[in-house]
Structures are given as C-alpha cells and as structure tokens.
Motif scaffolding. Structure first.
Motif, PDB file in Angstrom:
ATOM      1  N   LYS A 112       0.829  -1.202   0.000  1.00  0.00           N
ATOM      2  CA  LYS A 112       0.000   0.000   0.000  1.00  0.00           C
ATOM      3  C   LYS A 112       0.871   1.263   0.000  1.00  0.00           C
ATOM      4  O   LYS A 112       0.573   2.233  -0.692  1.00  0.00           O
ATOM      5  CB  LYS A 112      -0.895  -0.004   1.248  1.00  0.00           C
ATOM      6  N   PHE A 159      -5.729   0.683  -4.431  1.00  0.00           N
ATOM      7  CA  PHE A 159      -6.900  -0.063  -3.959  1.00  0.00           C
ATOM      8  C   PHE A 159      -6.956  -1.526  -4.400  1.00  0.00           C
ATOM      9  O   PHE A 159      -7.593  -2.334  -3.751  1.00  0.00           O
ATOM     10  CB  PHE A 159      -8.184   0.636  -4.407  1.00  0.00           C
ATOM     11  N   ILE A 160      -6.331  -1.859  -5.511  1.00  0.00           N
ATOM     12  CA  ILE A 160      -6.495  -3.231  -5.993  1.00  0.00           C
ATOM     13  C   ILE A 160      -5.290  -4.110  -5.636  1.00  0.00           C
ATOM     14  O   ILE A 160      -5.437  -5.115  -4.944  1.00  0.00           O
ATOM     15  CB  ILE A 160      -6.785  -3.258  -7.505  1.00  0.00           C
ATOM     16  N   ARG A 163      -4.664  -5.345  -2.050  1.00  0.00           N
ATOM     17  CA  ARG A 163      -5.638  -6.326  -1.575  1.00  0.00           C
ATOM     18  C   ARG A 163      -5.279  -7.741  -1.996  1.00  0.00           C
ATOM     19  O   ARG A 163      -5.809  -8.706  -1.485  1.00  0.00           O
ATOM     20  CB  ARG A 163      -7.026  -5.982  -2.125  1.00  0.00           C
ATOM     21  N   ASP A 166      -0.122  -9.529   0.865  1.00  0.00           N
ATOM     22  CA  ASP A 166      -0.155  -9.175   2.281  1.00  0.00           C
ATOM     23  C   ASP A 166       0.113  -7.694   2.434  1.00  0.00           C
ATOM     24  O   ASP A 166       1.007  -7.151   1.803  1.00  0.00           O
ATOM     25  CB  ASP A 166       0.945  -9.941   3.028  1.00  0.00           C
ATOM     26  N   SER A 167      -0.665  -7.054   3.292  1.00  0.00           N
ATOM     27  CA  SER A 167      -0.393  -5.660   3.587  1.00  0.00           C
ATOM     28  C   SER A 167      -0.678  -5.415   5.050  1.00  0.00           C
ATOM     29  O   SER A 167      -1.521  -6.072   5.656  1.00  0.00           O
ATOM     30  CB  SER A 167      -1.268  -4.759   2.724  1.00  0.00           C
ATOM     31  N   HIS A 169      -1.881  -2.706   6.092  1.00  0.00           N
ATOM     32  CA  HIS A 169      -3.057  -1.841   6.185  1.00  0.00           C
ATOM     33  C   HIS A 169      -4.324  -2.658   6.394  1.00  0.00           C
ATOM     34  O   HIS A 169      -4.475  -3.726   5.805  1.00  0.00           O
ATOM     35  CB  HIS A 169      -3.201  -0.997   4.923  1.00  0.00           C
ATOM     36  N   GLY A 171      -7.941  -4.037   5.879  1.00  0.00           N
ATOM     37  CA  GLY A 171      -8.736  -4.208   4.663  1.00  0.00           C
ATOM     38  C   GLY A 171      -7.939  -4.762   3.500  1.00  0.00           C
ATOM     39  O   GLY A 171      -8.455  -4.882   2.409  1.00  0.00           O
ATOM     40  N   ASN A 172      -6.668  -5.087   3.718  1.00  0.00           N
ATOM     41  CA  ASN A 172      -5.853  -5.600   2.631  1.00  0.00           C
ATOM     42  C   ASN A 172      -5.248  -6.943   3.019  1.00  0.00           C
ATOM     43  O   ASN A 172      -4.905  -7.161   4.170  1.00  0.00           O
ATOM     44  CB  ASN A 172      -4.725  -4.634   2.302  1.00  0.00           C
ATOM     45  N   GLY A 173      -5.103  -7.801   2.050  1.00  0.00           N
ATOM     46  CA  GLY A 173      -4.433  -9.079   2.272  1.00  0.00           C
ATOM     47  C   GLY A 173      -4.981  -9.862   3.441  1.00  0.00           C
ATOM     48  O   GLY A 173      -4.241 -10.387   4.245  1.00  0.00           O
ATOM     49  N   ASN A 175      -6.465  -8.774   6.055  1.00  0.00           N
ATOM     50  CA  ASN A 175      -6.660  -7.994   7.281  1.00  0.00           C
ATOM     51  C   ASN A 175      -8.113  -7.546   7.376  1.00  0.00           C
ATOM     52  O   ASN A 175      -8.697  -7.176   6.363  1.00  0.00           O
ATOM     53  CB  ASN A 175      -5.800  -6.727   7.228  1.00  0.00           C
ATOM     54  N   ALA A 177     -11.077  -5.110   7.602  1.00  0.00           N
ATOM     55  CA  ALA A 177     -11.170  -3.707   7.218  1.00  0.00           C
ATOM     56  C   ALA A 177     -11.932  -2.931   8.268  1.00  0.00           C
ATOM     57  O   ALA A 177     -12.012  -3.345   9.417  1.00  0.00           O
ATOM     58  CB  ALA A 177     -11.853  -3.580   5.861  1.00  0.00           C
TER      59      ALA A 177
END
Lengths: 220, 69
Positions: A112, A159-160, A163, A166-167, A169, A171-173, A175, A177
């Motif tokens: 991200k 945004f894409i 996701r 792995d992130s 942040h 809401g990503n990978g 996680n 949201a």
C-alpha cells in the motif's frame, strides 16, 4: 464548477471542528501497539480519501475537457490535481510518522505504501507533462488523456494490488477492514463526518484557486 | 520471509486486539488536560479558517472590481 455558497463553507468549518474535537475526545477501542494513535484514522485516512476524491474530480473534468475542448475544464482538472497532491502529501507524511510508532519504521515495504508512492509519482509526472507543451490545445488534450491513465494507475496501485497480497493496512491481504475490530460504531460517528469535512475543505481550496486563475485570465 | 513477517505482525495485532488492556491516555484524560490540547488545535484551526474566509472575501472584492471595469 460553480461558486460554492457560504453555507457550504460553514458546513465545512463545522465538520472540521467536529472532527478535531470529537476526534480527540471520544472513547476509542483500547488496542495494543495502536493505543491512542487509532485516532489518526480521523486525520490520516481522511486526508487520503480527500485526495482520492479530488483526483476523481480531476478525472471527470479531464473527460469533460476531451469532450468539450473547453479551457475551463482543463484548468479545473489541473487545479484538482494540485490540491489533491497537497492532501496526498499530508497523508504520506502523517502516515510515515504513524508508521514509525506502530510498525517501527518510517517506511516499511508494504504494497500500500509503495503503491501510494507510485501513484503520487504518476501525478507528479502529470505536472511535468503539462509544462512540456507550448501549445494550449495540445497541452489540454494530451494532459487529459494522461490524467485518465494516472487515475486508473492510482486505483490499481492503491486499492487493488494491495488487496491481492499481504499488507499491514486494514482491509488488505486478509486484514479485517473498517467493519472489523478497528472501527467501532462510536468511531464511525466521527470518521464519516471527518471524511466529508476534509473532502469539502479540499473543494473549498480548489474553488479559491479556480477563482484566482479565472481573475488572472480576465485581467489579461 | 517478508510475507511471513507481515503475516506475523498482522496476527500479533489481531491477538493483542483481543487482549484489550492496552495503555491509553486515561490519566491525562481524567486530569482534564486533554482539553488543553483540543483547545490549542481548535485555536489554530480557527485562525486558519478565519484566514481562509478572509482570502475568500478579498477575492470577492477583486472579482467585483474586475467586473466593474
């Protein structure tokens, strides 16, 4: 873009002051590592949202410019990018500060973060591209096409792609949201008005810039 | 390796989230001093907004002047 009414500006002021006071005072979930910094959600995240909205507006005006060829649409596309970059820079600097205290470093190799950096560079290139033209019509057309491309790049990188891997942040990978543990209902009551408030502030500043440029052209 | 590290970090955050005994600024809040910070922030933004409104007003005056010409 029409001239924004005074009521719009008053609503902006109310929303921003609500964010500043409620954002610091409401009860937030007590989470380890994050601690009180979870309140950054009202300032750091909303700053990015404001940038995305301003870039979206710029994207719309670039399409409008390609259809109409109007110089006004081209000017608005340029100003929305400029003001969007201010909010993006704020988002990036505040994010780095936040990351240093929660993730242990100003910059972590997170998709991200790198994606946001690439998106910012893509928009920086827009400014460079604009300045490389002598002819107004050519500048307008080519910049508008590039701006559409830059917006798609930004959506893709911010945004894409994060996701899909792995992130750190939310809401990503995989996680959770905002609907997960980190945004409970009291936080929503500040988060949504905060988002609108910072977006409105961006629109207000863009309107001022637009009026300045219009006056400048009329004085010539 | 990187993937593993970030997954671990993710897991740790999640587990600690269930723990819920994180240190918060409770004392600062109970002693009332957080309001000092809120006051400072509000003052700064009040000045900034006043300036923004002033610029708006100045611009409107210039617009009027140009219109009259």
């Amino acid at each position: 873009m029409k001239k924004l009414p005074l009521s719009f500006k008053i609503i902006t002021i109310i929303l921003v002051f609500y964010t500043l006071t409620a954002g610091l005072l409401i009860d937030v979930p007590a989470l380890n590592i994050l601690n009180e910094t979870i309140r950054n959600l009202f300032f750091h995240v909303t700053s990015w949202f404001s940038m995305v909205f301003l870039f979206l507006a710029s994207f719309v005006y670039s399409i409008k410019h390609l259809r109409s060829g109007s110089e006004k649409d081209d000017l608005l596309a340029r100003l929305f990018v400029q003001v969007g970059m201010v909010f993006g820079t704020a988002g990036m600097v505040t994010g780095m500060l936040w990351a240093n205290f929660t993730w242990g470093s100003y910059w972590v190799p997170d998709p991200k973060l790198n994606g946001a950096a690439i998106a910012m560079l893509a928009y920086l290139a827009y400014a460079v591209l604009r300045n490389s033209f002598q002819d107004n019509i050519q500048r307008g057309k080519v910049s508008a096409v590039y701006n559409i491309f830059a917006f798609v790049m930004m959506i893709l990188f911010v945004f894409i792609l994060p996701r899909m891997t792995d992130s750190l942040h939310p809401g990503n990978g995989g996680n959770p949201a905002f609907s997960g543990y980190d945004l409970d209902n009291t936080m929503r009551m500040v988060f949504y008005p905060a988002t609108i408030g910072w977006i409105f502030l961006g629109l207000w500043i863009t309107e001022l810039r637009f009026r300045m440029e219009t006056i400048k052209q009329r004085m010539k | 390796m990187k993937k593993g590290a970030s997954t671990l970090a993710m897991l740790l955050t999640f587990i600690s989230a269930i723990g819920q005994n994180a240190e918060m600024a409770d004392q600062f809040r109970s002693s009332g001093k957080i309001y000092v910070v809120v006051g400072v922030v509000v003052l700064i933004f009040a000045v900034l907004f006043a300036y923004l409104l002033y610029m708006d007003y100045r611009l409107r005056k210039i617009e009027k002047e140009v219109d009259e010409k």
